[in-house]
Design a protein around this motif. Structure first.
Motif, PDB file in Angstrom:
ATOM      1  N   GLN A 193      21.635  36.187  80.951  1.00  0.00           N
ATOM      2  CA  GLN A 193      22.659  35.990  79.917  1.00  0.00           C
ATOM      3  C   GLN A 193      22.961  34.515  79.650  1.00  0.00           C
ATOM      4  O   GLN A 193      24.079  34.154  79.276  1.00  0.00           O
ATOM      5  CB  GLN A 193      23.951  36.717  80.304  1.00  0.00           C
ATOM      6  N   LEU A 194      21.985  33.662  79.888  1.00  0.00           N
ATOM      7  CA  LEU A 194      22.187  32.246  79.560  1.00  0.00           C
ATOM      8  C   LEU A 194      22.231  32.087  78.061  1.00  0.00           C
ATOM      9  O   LEU A 194      22.930  31.227  77.525  1.00  0.00           O
ATOM     10  CB  LEU A 194      21.040  31.394  80.109  1.00  0.00           C
ATOM     11  N   VAL A 195      21.410  32.894  77.389  1.00  0.00           N
ATOM     12  CA  VAL A 195      21.330  32.813  75.934  1.00  0.00           C
ATOM     13  C   VAL A 195      21.611  34.204  75.385  1.00  0.00           C
ATOM     14  O   VAL A 195      21.449  35.185  76.104  1.00  0.00           O
ATOM     15  CB  VAL A 195      19.927  32.339  75.484  1.00  0.00           C
ATOM     16  N   PRO A 196      22.037  34.294  74.139  1.00  0.00           N
ATOM     17  CA  PRO A 196      22.357  35.607  73.588  1.00  0.00           C
ATOM     18  C   PRO A 196      21.108  36.479  73.503  1.00  0.00           C
ATOM     19  O   PRO A 196      20.005  35.981  73.283  1.00  0.00           O
ATOM     20  CB  PRO A 196      22.887  35.306  72.186  1.00  0.00           C
ATOM     21  N   ALA A 197      21.316  37.770  73.706  1.00  0.00           N
ATOM     22  CA  ALA A 197      20.178  38.677  73.656  1.00  0.00           C
ATOM     23  C   ALA A 197      20.141  39.404  72.330  1.00  0.00           C
ATOM     24  O   ALA A 197      19.646  40.509  72.240  1.00  0.00           O
ATOM     25  CB  ALA A 197      20.285  39.668  74.811  1.00  0.00           C
ATOM     26  N   HIS A 198      20.699  38.778  71.299  1.00  0.00           N
ATOM     27  CA  HIS A 198      20.740  39.467  70.003  1.00  0.00           C
ATOM     28  C   HIS A 198      19.391  39.470  69.339  1.00  0.00           C
ATOM     29  O   HIS A 198      18.615  38.544  69.497  1.00  0.00           O
ATOM     30  CB  HIS A 198      21.732  38.765  69.076  1.00  0.00           C
ATOM     31  N   ASP A 199      19.164  40.493  68.571  1.00  0.00           N
ATOM     32  CA  ASP A 199      17.940  40.531  67.781  1.00  0.00           C
ATOM     33  C   ASP A 199      17.955  39.325  66.853  1.00  0.00           C
ATOM     34  O   ASP A 199      18.986  39.010  66.264  1.00  0.00           O
ATOM     35  CB  ASP A 199      17.896  41.813  66.941  1.00  0.00           C
ATOM     36  N   GLY A 200      16.828  38.695  66.757  1.00  0.00           N
ATOM     37  CA  GLY A 200      16.736  37.583  65.812  1.00  0.00           C
ATOM     38  C   GLY A 200      17.115  36.246  66.415  1.00  0.00           C
ATOM     39  O   GLY A 200      16.812  35.210  65.854  1.00  0.00           O
ATOM     40  N   HIS A 201      17.761  36.229  67.568  1.00  0.00           N
ATOM     41  CA  HIS A 201      18.056  34.938  68.191  1.00  0.00           C
ATOM     42  C   HIS A 201      16.821  34.461  68.938  1.00  0.00           C
ATOM     43  O   HIS A 201      16.184  35.230  69.638  1.00  0.00           O
ATOM     44  CB  HIS A 201      19.233  35.077  69.162  1.00  0.00           C
TER      45      HIS A 201
ATOM     46  N   GLY B 104      16.501  32.823  71.457  1.00  0.00           N
ATOM     47  CA  GLY B 104      16.646  32.724  72.907  1.00  0.00           C
ATOM     48  C   GLY B 104      16.577  31.294  73.384  1.00  0.00           C
ATOM     49  O   GLY B 104      17.158  30.388  72.784  1.00  0.00           O
ATOM     50  N   LEU B 105      15.814  31.090  74.421  1.00  0.00           N
ATOM     51  CA  LEU B 105      15.796  29.787  75.068  1.00  0.00           C
ATOM     52  C   LEU B 105      15.045  28.737  74.251  1.00  0.00           C
ATOM     53  O   LEU B 105      15.129  27.545  74.521  1.00  0.00           O
ATOM     54  CB  LEU B 105      15.148  29.921  76.450  1.00  0.00           C
TER      55      LEU B 105
ATOM     56  N   SER C  84      25.486  30.357  72.777  1.00  0.00           N
ATOM     57  CA  SER C  84      24.897  30.607  74.088  1.00  0.00           C
ATOM     58  C   SER C  84      25.920  30.301  75.174  1.00  0.00           C
ATOM     59  O   SER C  84      26.679  29.332  75.074  1.00  0.00           O
ATOM     60  CB  SER C  84      23.678  29.718  74.310  1.00  0.00           C
ATOM     61  N   ALA C  85      25.871  31.128  76.217  1.00  0.00           N
ATOM     62  CA  ALA C  85      26.793  30.915  77.332  1.00  0.00           C
ATOM     63  C   ALA C  85      26.545  29.555  77.966  1.00  0.00           C
ATOM     64  O   ALA C  85      27.483  28.876  78.413  1.00  0.00           O
ATOM     65  CB  ALA C  85      26.605  32.023  78.365  1.00  0.00           C
ATOM     66  N   VAL C  86      25.297  29.134  77.966  1.00  0.00           N
ATOM     67  CA  VAL C  86      24.976  27.865  78.621  1.00  0.00           C
ATOM     68  C   VAL C  86      25.628  26.686  77.884  1.00  0.00           C
ATOM     69  O   VAL C  86      25.978  25.669  78.477  1.00  0.00           O
ATOM     70  CB  VAL C  86      23.448  27.701  78.791  1.00  0.00           C
ATOM     71  N   THR C  87      25.823  26.841  76.583  1.00  0.00           N
ATOM     72  CA  THR C  87      26.485  25.789  75.821  1.00  0.00           C
ATOM     73  C   THR C  87      27.909  25.606  76.338  1.00  0.00           C
ATOM     74  O   THR C  87      28.407  24.477  76.486  1.00  0.00           O
ATOM     75  CB  THR C  87      26.521  26.165  74.319  1.00  0.00           C
ATOM     76  N   ILE C  88      28.562  26.742  76.592  1.00  0.00           N
ATOM     77  CA  ILE C  88      29.932  26.691  77.097  1.00  0.00           C
ATOM     78  C   ILE C  88      29.948  26.036  78.489  1.00  0.00           C
ATOM     79  O   ILE C  88      30.831  25.239  78.810  1.00  0.00           O
ATOM     80  CB  ILE C  88      30.521  28.119  77.175  1.00  0.00           C
ATOM     81  N   ALA C  89      28.914  26.364  79.275  1.00  0.00           N
ATOM     82  CA  ALA C  89      28.831  25.764  80.609  1.00  0.00           C
ATOM     83  C   ALA C  89      28.671  24.252  80.504  1.00  0.00           C
ATOM     84  O   ALA C  89      29.238  23.489  81.286  1.00  0.00           O
ATOM     85  CB  ALA C  89      27.670  26.377  81.375  1.00  0.00           C
ATOM     86  N   MET C  90      27.917  23.796  79.519  1.00  0.00           N
ATOM     87  CA  MET C  90      27.726  22.339  79.321  1.00  0.00           C
ATOM     88  C   MET C  90      29.065  21.689  79.004  1.00  0.00           C
ATOM     89  O   MET C  90      29.395  20.643  79.537  1.00  0.00           O
ATOM     90  CB  MET C  90      26.746  22.086  78.177  1.00  0.00           C
ATOM     91  N   LEU C  91      29.802  22.363  78.126  1.00  0.00           N
ATOM     92  CA  LEU C  91      31.101  21.833  77.749  1.00  0.00           C
ATOM     93  C   LEU C  91      32.006  21.731  78.981  1.00  0.00           C
ATOM     94  O   LEU C  91      32.699  20.724  79.181  1.00  0.00           O
ATOM     95  CB  LEU C  91      31.729  22.745  76.682  1.00  0.00           C
ATOM     96  N   GLU C  92      31.942  22.763  79.816  1.00  0.00           N
ATOM     97  CA  GLU C  92      32.801  22.795  80.994  1.00  0.00           C
ATOM     98  C   GLU C  92      32.460  21.669  81.969  1.00  0.00           C
ATOM     99  O   GLU C  92      33.330  21.072  82.584  1.00  0.00           O
ATOM    100  CB  GLU C  92      32.650  24.150  81.684  1.00  0.00           C
ATOM    101  N   GLN C  93      31.176  21.392  82.099  1.00  0.00           N
ATOM    102  CA  GLN C  93      30.737  20.445  83.115  1.00  0.00           C
ATOM    103  C   GLN C  93      30.796  18.986  82.670  1.00  0.00           C
ATOM    104  O   GLN C  93      30.722  18.069  83.484  1.00  0.00           O
ATOM    105  CB  GLN C  93      29.314  20.789  83.571  1.00  0.00           C
TER     106      GLN C  93
ATOM    107  N   PRO D  96      11.482  35.491  66.926  1.00  0.00           N
ATOM    108  CA  PRO D  96      12.688  36.106  67.460  1.00  0.00           C
ATOM    109  C   PRO D  96      12.385  36.859  68.755  1.00  0.00           C
ATOM    110  O   PRO D  96      11.276  37.328  68.962  1.00  0.00           O
ATOM    111  CB  PRO D  96      13.132  37.079  66.368  1.00  0.00           C
ATOM    112  N   TRP D  97      13.360  36.877  69.600  1.00  0.00           N
ATOM    113  CA  TRP D  97      13.175  37.559  70.884  1.00  0.00           C
ATOM    114  C   TRP D  97      13.730  38.966  70.794  1.00  0.00           C
ATOM    115  O   TRP D  97      14.812  39.141  70.259  1.00  0.00           O
ATOM    116  CB  TRP D  97      13.932  36.789  71.974  1.00  0.00           C
TER     117      TRP D  97
END
Lengths: 78, 1146
Positions: free
Chosen positions: B681-689, B691-692, B757-766, B837-838
C-alpha cells in the motif's frame, strides 16, 4: 548513428565466446586440474570446450542478446 | 639341436605352406609394332616365353596408362593388335572370343597349374580394360573382352583364380582388379550378366575380403592387399548393380560381415571409398529396399564402424575430412535416417507392447487410478524396444570420451526416444560419481545433452494424446536418467570443485525445465481421463524429488559460490528459481531466506563493482532470479535493512533500477518493485494508476538532470518507504484527514476515490526531521529539486491535484527555499511520462508473482452487492459440536477403525459441551471405555488416540460436574483426532508433542495456538495449512460467551483475537484463509456480546474499513462492508456509540 542490429547468429556466436571466456575465468583452477588428470588425452580438449559451451542452451536468444548487447551500449546519460 | 616336427595350427597342411613360392622375374622387351605384339602374345607351350610376352605387354600398357596424354603411336600399335585379335563378327555371336591368344595362354596356365601365368593374364587384362575404358572408340574392344570373360571357359578360370590359396594374393588380387574393371566398364554395361554368373565371379569373395595386409608397416597404396582389391570390386559392383541384385548381394551374410571385420586396419583411402560407396549406393539409394540395407547395417557392422572413431592412421589434408569424421557421418545417417533400415518407428515414451488406448473400465480407473493400468509399473528395470539393433549398438559407444559419439547417441535418442530409458537401465556400470576428470566432464556433457532432448509430441509421437498416460518410470528416466541419482547429484553439488557443482547445477536446470514441460503435458485439457493423468503427474513429481537432490543442497551449493563467479551464480539462482516455480511444495520446505542473498546481489550491483557490462547483465539475470524467488517466498523482508547495509532491499532495488547504467532491460525488476509497492500500500492500487512508476520516473529524471542530488535522496526515501510499509494505514488515515482539511479550508471538493500515494504523506511527515541532521541541508536541497518533480508526476498520474498542492505547500516550509520561489512555483504542470496502468494488461508479470496475484477469487467477484442472507450463506458455519445424544449408544457395536475413522468417538467427545450434567458424565465414561477398546485393538494409531482420549478424560473428570467443558478444548480434541488418523498431516508432530506435554490440559490455554502462530511449521510450507486447521478448530470452539472470554483474554502475546486479526495483514494469505478468518468473526457476532467486544476491544470496525480499503476486489469489499453492518446491528449500539464518541454509527 545507431549500430546495425546483429543477427541471431552473430549474437549466438558472441554469446558463446563470452560464455566460454567467463567459464574459463571462473573455473581456471579446476580446468588446470583436469588438464593434469590421467585421462586428459586425444579429444579431451574438444570435450571440455563442448561441455562448457553447452550451457549457452540455458539462455534464450533474447537473454543472450540482452547480455551481449550490454557491452555495445553507450554509457548512460548521467 | 634335436629334431623337431613342426606342426603348425594347420596340421598336415602346414609344411606345404612353407614351400617358398619363388617369383622369378619375367623377361620382357619393348614393343614397337602391332605385329610384334601379336607374336609376343601368340600361344606357346613354353611358359617362359608366354610370361615374356605378357610381361612385355604389361609394361607397354603401364606406360600407356601413365603417360598423359597417351602416346599416339603406341595407341595405334595397340589398336592394330586389338583389331587383329578381334574375332570375325559373325551375327553377333555371344561366344566370340576376343584376345583368343591370351585366353588360350590363360587356359594353358590353368591346365599346367602355372601360377605365374595365371596371375600374369588377369594383370594385363585389368590394365587393358582400364585403358580401353578411357576412350570412346576403344570401348567396343573392351566390351568384347568383358563378354569373353563371361564365357564359361574364362569364368571357370576366374573362379579358379579367385579361389587360389590364401597365400597366393598375387593371383587373387589381379583377378579382382580385372573384375572390378569389368563390372564398371562402360557404366556397368555388363554388371548384370557378371552378377548373374556370381557362382564364378563372386567365388570366395568373403574369404578374399578377409585377406588383409600383413606386416608392421602400413599397406602400400601401390601394392594393395587382396582385401583392398576385393572391397574395391565389391564397391564397384554395388555401384553398378540393379537394386534387386544389390539386395541379393547384401543378403550374402559372409560377404557383408567380412567387409567391416578388419576395418580398423584398412588404409585411409580404402575407408574413404568404402564408407562413401556404402553411403551413396546403399544407404542413400532409395531404390534399395529397407531390409537389404538392414542386412548390411547389423549391430556388428555398426560396432565395427564405430571403432573408426579411434582411427588415427590417417593424415587428412586440410580440405579433407578425417576418417573418424566420415565414419561419424556414416553412422549418423545409418542410425537416424529411417530410410536406412535400422531406425524403426517407436511410440515415444510408451514401450513396445503397451497399448495406451486400450479400454480400461472407467470404474476401475476411478477406484484404482493408475494401478488399474497393468503395464504402468512394469518398466522400472527393463524396457522392451522396437529398435533392437540400435539398442544393442549404443552401449558399445563411449560418449564420455568423444564429442561425436555423444552426439551420435543423443541424435539416436532424439529420433528413437524409447531408447533413452533402455540405454541407461541396461548400462548401469557407468556412474556419475563426481571426479574432476575429463571422463566425468564428458559424461556430464552427454547426460546434459540427453536431458535437453525434447519430449516426444504427446509422449507418443502422435498428433494427439493417448487415452492413458505413459509409464511414470519412463518419463522420469528421460528427465533424470538413472545415473543422475540423488546421491551422485547431491555429492556433485557439494563438491569443492566449483566446476563439478556448476555442471550438476546446469543439468538440474534443464531437468526441471523438462519436468515442467512434462507436467504441463499431463495437465493438458484434452485428456479424457483427467484424474488418472493428474495422478501420473503427482507421481512424476514424487519420483523427481526422489532423484533430485534436496532444495537445501541446492541452496548450500549456491551459498558456496564465490561472489565474482557470476556465471555460476546465475545458474545456481536459476535452479532455485525453477524449484520455486515448478516444485513450490518442495522448495518451500527448505529453510531459505532469500533476503541476504538478494541484498548481496543488490549491494554489488548498486556499487557498480562489476567491470564488464556483460557481467553486469549476467548479474542482473541473477538478481531477477532472486527476485522471482523472493516473490514466491512469504518470508521476504523487503523493508528491513540488514546489518552492514544502509538501505532496505526494496530501496536498493529501486536504486539499481534508477541507476542501471547500460540501459539493460529491467522490466522484470520494475514489475516486482511495483508489485511489492502495491501490496504494501505504498502506492494506490487503483485501476489506471501507474503505481510505483511515478516515483521511478521522478528519480530517473532527477538522476539525469541533477546526478549529485540523486545520491542525497536515497536514505530519506528509504526511511519514508520503510515507515510507510510498516504502517500504511497510518498514512492513509493522515491523507484522509488532509483531504478533509482541503475540503473544508479551500472549499474544494476532493473526491474520496482520488487520493495520493501513502508514501507521499510519509515524505511530508519525515521532512521536518531532516533539518536536525548534519547532512540535512544537502538532502533538503536535493529534495527541493526532487519533490516538485515527483508531485508533478503524481499529478500526471491523476492523483488529486488540490491535495498534492496542499501537501507541497506544507513541504515547502521545510525545504531550502530562497525567497519562497519554490512555494510560489508550486507543482509543475504537464510532466509527461509513459506508463502502463497497473496491473499491466498485456505484459505478463513474472510467473511467480502472476500466480500470487491471480489466485482464483472464488465466486465473490460477481457479488458486489451483498445482503445479510448472502453474508450468512458465505460466512455462517454449522455448529461443529452439536449434541447428538444417540452417540452414547451407537459406538459400542463398532470396531476401533470405525470408531475413529467414521467419527463415532468425535460425536462422543462433542457431548462434553452438553448443558446436561448427566449427558456429560455418561459421555466421559463412554469416552474412556472407547479409549480402552481402541487401545486393545489393532488400530494403527491406537496409542496416540488412546492418549488423546485419556488426557481429555483427565481434563474433563472434575470439570464436568460444574458445567460444560470449554468448547475450544472439545473442538481441539475433535480436530486433533482427525490429525492423528493421518500421520502424513503436517500437524501430526505438533499434536503428538502436545499430547506428550502432560496428563491433562490447561482449560485456560487454547491448545496449539502458540505453536502454530509463532513457531516454525516444522513441515516445510505447511504454515498456511496449519493456520487453516487452527482457524477451523477455533471456529468450532467459539460457541458461548464463556468461549468468547477465552478468545479476548489478555495473554503474554496478546489476546487471541488480536493475533488472529493480525494474520490478515499478511499479503500472501489467500482468499480461502481470509474467508475463514471472516467466518470466525461472523461466529463471534452470533454470540451474545460478541460484536460489542469486537468493536470496543479490538477496533473491529476500523479493521474492516482498512481491509475494505486495501482490497481491490469489489466482491470482497462488499463482504467487509456487510460484515461491518452486521457487527453494528448485533452490538450494544448505545455502548458502542458512547465508546466511539459517536464515531461509529450504523
Amino acid at each position: 548513428m545507431a549500430a546495425p542490429v546483429k543477427s541471431d547468429k552473430e549474437i549466438a556466436a558472441e554469446f558463446t565466446s563470452y560464455y566460454l571466456q567467463r567459464a574459463t575465468k571462473e573455473f581456471a583452477e579446476d580446468l588446470d586440474k583436469v588438464r593434469a588428470a590421467d585421462d586428459f588425452k586425444n579429444d579431451a580438449v574438444q570435450i571440455l570446450v563442448s561441455a562448457l559451451q553447452q550451457g549457452t542452451a540455458l539462455f534464450s536468444p533474447e537473454e543472450q542478446r540482452r547480455i551481449v548487447t550490454a557491452a555495445d551500449r553507450p554509457e548512460s546519460k548521467s | 639341436m634335436g629334431k623337431r616336427f613342426s606342426r603348425g595350427p594347420d596340421g598336415l597342411g602346414a609344411p606345404r605352406k612353407k614351400q617358398k613360392v619363388v617369383h622369378e622375374a619375367p623377361t620382357s622387351e619393348e614393343v614397337h609394332a602391332s605385329r610384334q605384339l601379336q607374336q609376343l602374345l601368340a600361344p606357346t607351350q613354353d611358359p617362359a616365353r608366354a610370361r615374356h610376352g605378357l610381361q612385355s605387354f604389361k609394361l607397354f600398357l603401364d606406360e600407356l596408362l601413365s603417360s598423359d596424354p597417351p602416346n599416339g603411336d603406341r595407341i595405334q600399335i595397340l589398336k592394330g593388335y586389338l583389331q587383329s585379335a578381334k574375332p570375325a563378327d559373325s551375327d553377333g555371336d555371344e561366344n566370340l572370343v576376343y584376345l583368343p591368344d591370351i585366353m588360350q595362354t590363360w587356359s594353358y596356365a590353368g591346365q599346367t597349374n602355372n601360377d605365374n601365368l595365371m596371375s600374369a593374364v588377369p594383370v594385363v587384362l585389368a590394365l587393358l580394360l582400364k585403358l580401353l575404358s578411357q576412350s570412346l572408340d576403344t570401348v567396343p574392344y573392351g566390351l568384347g573382352i568383358c563378354r569373353t570373360l563371361l564365357q564359361k571357359r574364362q569364368l571357370e578360370l576366374v573362379a579358379r583364380n579367385l579361389s587360389a590359396d590364401k597365400g597366393k594374393a598375387f593371383i587373387i588380387s589381379p583377378t579382382l582388379r580385372m573384375l572390378k574393371e569389368a563390372v564398371s566398364f562402360d557404366g556397368g554395361a555388363i554388371a548384370r550378366p557378371l552378377f548373374r554368373a556370381r557362382g564364378f565371379t563372386l567365388k570366395s569373395l568373403a574369404r578374399n575380403i578377409g585377406i588383409v595386409h600383413i606386416g608392421d608397416e602400413a599397406e602400400d597404396t601401390k601394392r594393395p592387399s587382396a582385401r583392398t582389391n576385393a572391397i574395391l570390386f565389391f564397391l564397384a559392383a554395388i555401384k553398378f548393380l540393379q537394386p534387386e541384385a544389390k539386395k541379393e548381394l547384401l543378403s550374402q551374410r559372409d560377404i557383408v560381415a567380412a567387409l567391416t571385420r578388419d576395418v580398423k586396419q584398412d588404409p585411409p583411402y580404402l575407408l574413404r571409398e568404402l564408407l562413401s560407396g556404402l553411403r551413396n549406393h546403399v544407404l542413400l539409394d532409395e531404390k534399395v529396399p529397407r531390409e537389404a540395407k538392414a542386412s548390411l547395417l547389423t549391430t556388428s557392422t555398426l560396432v565395427r564402424l564405430s571403432a573408426l572413431y579411434q582411427y588415427r592412421s590417417d593424415a587428412p589434408a586440410d580440405d579433407e575430412q578425417s576418417i573418424a569424421d566420415i565414419a561419424h557421418e556414416f553412422l549418423m545417417t545409418a542410425c537416424t535416417n529411417p530410410a536406412c533400415g535400422v531406425l524403426r518407428q517407436d511410440s515415444g515414451f510408451y514401450p513396445r507392447g503397451t497399448d495406451p488406448n486400450a479400454p480400461v473400465p472407467t470404474v476401475e480407473l476411478e477406484d484404482l487410478g493408475l494401478e488399474s493400468i497393468v503395464w504402468m509399473n512394469s518398466f522400472k528395470a527393463e524396457v522392451p524396444v522396437r529398435n533392437y539393433t540400435l539398442a544393442n549398438f549404443l552401449p558399445n559407444l563411449r560418449p564420455w570420451s568423444s564429442v561425436k559419439q555423444s552426439e551420435l547417441i543423443t541424435s539416436v535418442f532424439r529420433v528413437a526416444p524409447e531408447l533413452v530409458a533402455h540405454y541407461f537401465l541396461s548400462n548401469k556400470s557407468f556412474t556419475f560419481e563426481p571426479k574432476l576428470s575429463a571422463t566425468w566432464i564428458g559424461y556430464a556433457a552427454f547426460l546434459f545433452n540427453t536431458v535437453t532432448l525434447p519430449i516426444p509430441d504427446h509422449f507418443c509421437r502422435a498428433s494427439s494424446f493417448a487415452e492413458l498416460p505413459p509409464p511414470t518410470s519412463i518419463v522420469i528416466d528421460n528427465i533424470l536418467p538413472p545415473p543422475l541419482n540423488q546421491k551422485a547429484l547431491a555429492r556433485s553439488l557439494a563438491q569443492k570443485s566449483s566446476m563439478i557443482s556448476f555442471f550438476a547445477t546446469r543439468i538440474l536446470v534443464v531437468a526441471i525445465e523438462k519436468l515442467d514441460a512434462a507436467i504441463k503435458m499431463h495437465q493438458d485439457p484434452s485428456h479424457s481421463y483427467k484424474t488418472v493423468w493428474a495422478e501420473a503427474a503427482r507421481r512424476l513429481v514424487d519420483e523427481f524429488c526422489q532423484r533430485s537432490p534436496g532444495v537445501q543442497d541446492m541452496i548450500n551449493a549456491y551459498r558456496a559460490i564465490p561472489e565474482g563467479d557470476v556465471l555460476h551464480r546465475e545458474a545456481a539462482s536459476r535452479l532455485l528459481r525453477l524449484c520455486y516455480e515448478v516444485l513450490p511444495q518442495v522448495a518451500l520446505m527448505a529453510k531459505f531466506d532469500v533476503s541476504p542473498l538478494l541484498e548481496t546481489s543488490l549491494g554489488r550491483l548498486s556499487k557498480q563493482e562489476v567491470g564488464d557490462p556483460r557481467d553486469v547483465a549476467l548479474s542482473l539475470k541473477e538478481l531477477e532470479n532472486l527476485l522471482a524467488i523472493a516473490g514466491c517466498s512469504p518470508g521476504m523482508r523487503w523493508f528491513a535493512a540488514s546489518e552492514g547495509l544502509s538501505l532496505s532491499p526494496f530501496t536498493m532495488l529501486l536504486k539499481v533500477c534508477v541507476e542501471a547504467p547500460y540501459g539493460v532491460v529491467l522490466g522484470t525488476i520494475r514489475e516486482v518493485l511495483n508489485f511489492v509497492a502495491v501490496e504494501q500500500q505504498l502506492v494506490p492500487a487503483h485501476d489506471g494508476h501507474p503505481g510505483l512508476v511515478v516515483l521511478l520516473e521522478a528519480l530517473q529524471t532527477l538522476r539525469q538532470t541533477h546526478p549529485d542530488s540523486a545520491d542525497h535522496v536515497w536514505a530519506f526515501l528509504d526511511n519514508c518507504l520503510t515507515r510507510c510499509a510498516n504502517a500504511p494505514l497510518k498514512y492513509v488515515e493522515k491523507m484522509q484527514e488532509m483531504r478533509q482539511e482541503v475540503t473544508e479550508t479551500a472549499s474544494q471538493d476532493v473526491s474520496e476515490s482520488v487520493v495520493v500515494s501513502a508514501v507521499t504523506i510519509a515524505m511530508l511527515e519525515q521532512l521536518p526531521f531532516l533539518a536536525t541532521k548534519p547532512e540535512g541541508q544537502a538532502v533538503l536541497r536535493a529534495l527541493g529539486i526532487f519533490l516538485p518533480k515527483y508531485l508533478g508526476f503524481s499529478a500526471t498520474a491523476r492523483e488529486s491535484r488540490p491535495l498534492l498542492g496542499f501537501v507541497f505547500s506544507k513541504m515547502a516550509v521545510h525545504l531550502v527555499d530562497n525567497k519562497g520561489k519554490l512555494a510560489k512555483r508550486g507543482i509543475p504542470d504537464g510532466l509527461q511520462f509513459t506508463y502502463h496502468p497497473w496491473p499491466p494488461a498485456e505484459e505478463p508479470r513474472p510467473r511467480a508473482i502472476r500466480d500470487l496475484a491471480t489466485e482464483p477469487e472464488g465466486g465473490m467477484r460477481a457479488e458486489v452487492f451483498m445482503d445479510a442472507e448472502a453474508l450468512k450463506g458465505m460466512l455462517s458455519l454449522p455448529d461443529g459440536l452439536e449434541a447428538d445424544h444417540s452417540a452414547l449408544m451407537r459406538w459400542s457395536s463398532k470396531t476401533a477403525d470405525e470408531l475413529v475413522d467414521e467419527g463415532y468417538v468425535t460425536s462422543l467427545v462433542a457431548l462434553l459441551v452438553s448443558e446436561h450434567t448427566s449427558i456429560r458424565k455418561e459421555a466421559l465414561v463412554n469416552i474412556l471405555k472407547a479409549a480402552t477398546k481402541i487401545k486393545q485393538s489393532e488400530y494403527e494409531e491406537k496409542e496416540q488416540v488412546w492418549l488423546l482420549l485419556s488426557e481429555l478424560g483427565e481434563t474433563a473428570r472434575d470439570k464436568i460436574h460444574d458445567g460444560p467443558l470449554p468448547s475450544p478444548i472439545v473442538a481441539f480434541a475433535c480436530h486433533a483426532l482427525k490429525v492423528l488418523r493421518d500421520p502424513l498431516s503436517s500437524l501430526y508432530p505438533k499434536v503428538n508433542a502436545f499430547l506428550l506435554h502432560g496428563p491433562f490440559w490447561s482449560l485456560d490455554r487454547l491448545p496449539l495456538v502458540d505453536e502454530i502462530l509463532s513457531e516454525d511449521p516444522v513441515v516445510g510450507d505447511a504454515y498456511y495449512t496449519q493456520i487453516s486447521w487452527l482457524l477451523s478448530y477455533l471456529i468450532d470452539g467459539l460457541r458461548t460467551p464463556g468461549d468468547l472470554e477465552l478468545f479476548h483474554k489478555k495473554r503474554a502475546k496478546g489476546p487471541l483475537f488480536e493475533r488472529i486479526l493480525t494474520l490478515a495483514a499478511n499479503p500472501y494469505m489467500r482468499l480461502p484463509l481470509r474467508t475463514q478468518l471472516l467466518r470466525m468473526l461472523y461466529r463471534a457476532t452470533s454470540i451474545d456480546g460478541g460484536s460489542t467486544t469486537l468493536t470496543t476491544r479490538f477496533g473491529i470496525v476500523n479493521w474492516l474499513e482498512a481491509r475494505e480499503a486495501a482490497c481491490t476486489d469489489a466482491g470482497e469489499k462488499a463482504v467487509y462492508r456487510e460484515l461491518r453492518r452486521r457487527i453494528w446491528e448485533t452490538s450494544d449500539q448505545d455502548r458502542v456509540r458512547g465508546w466511539s464518541k459517536g464515531g461509529i454509527e450504523g
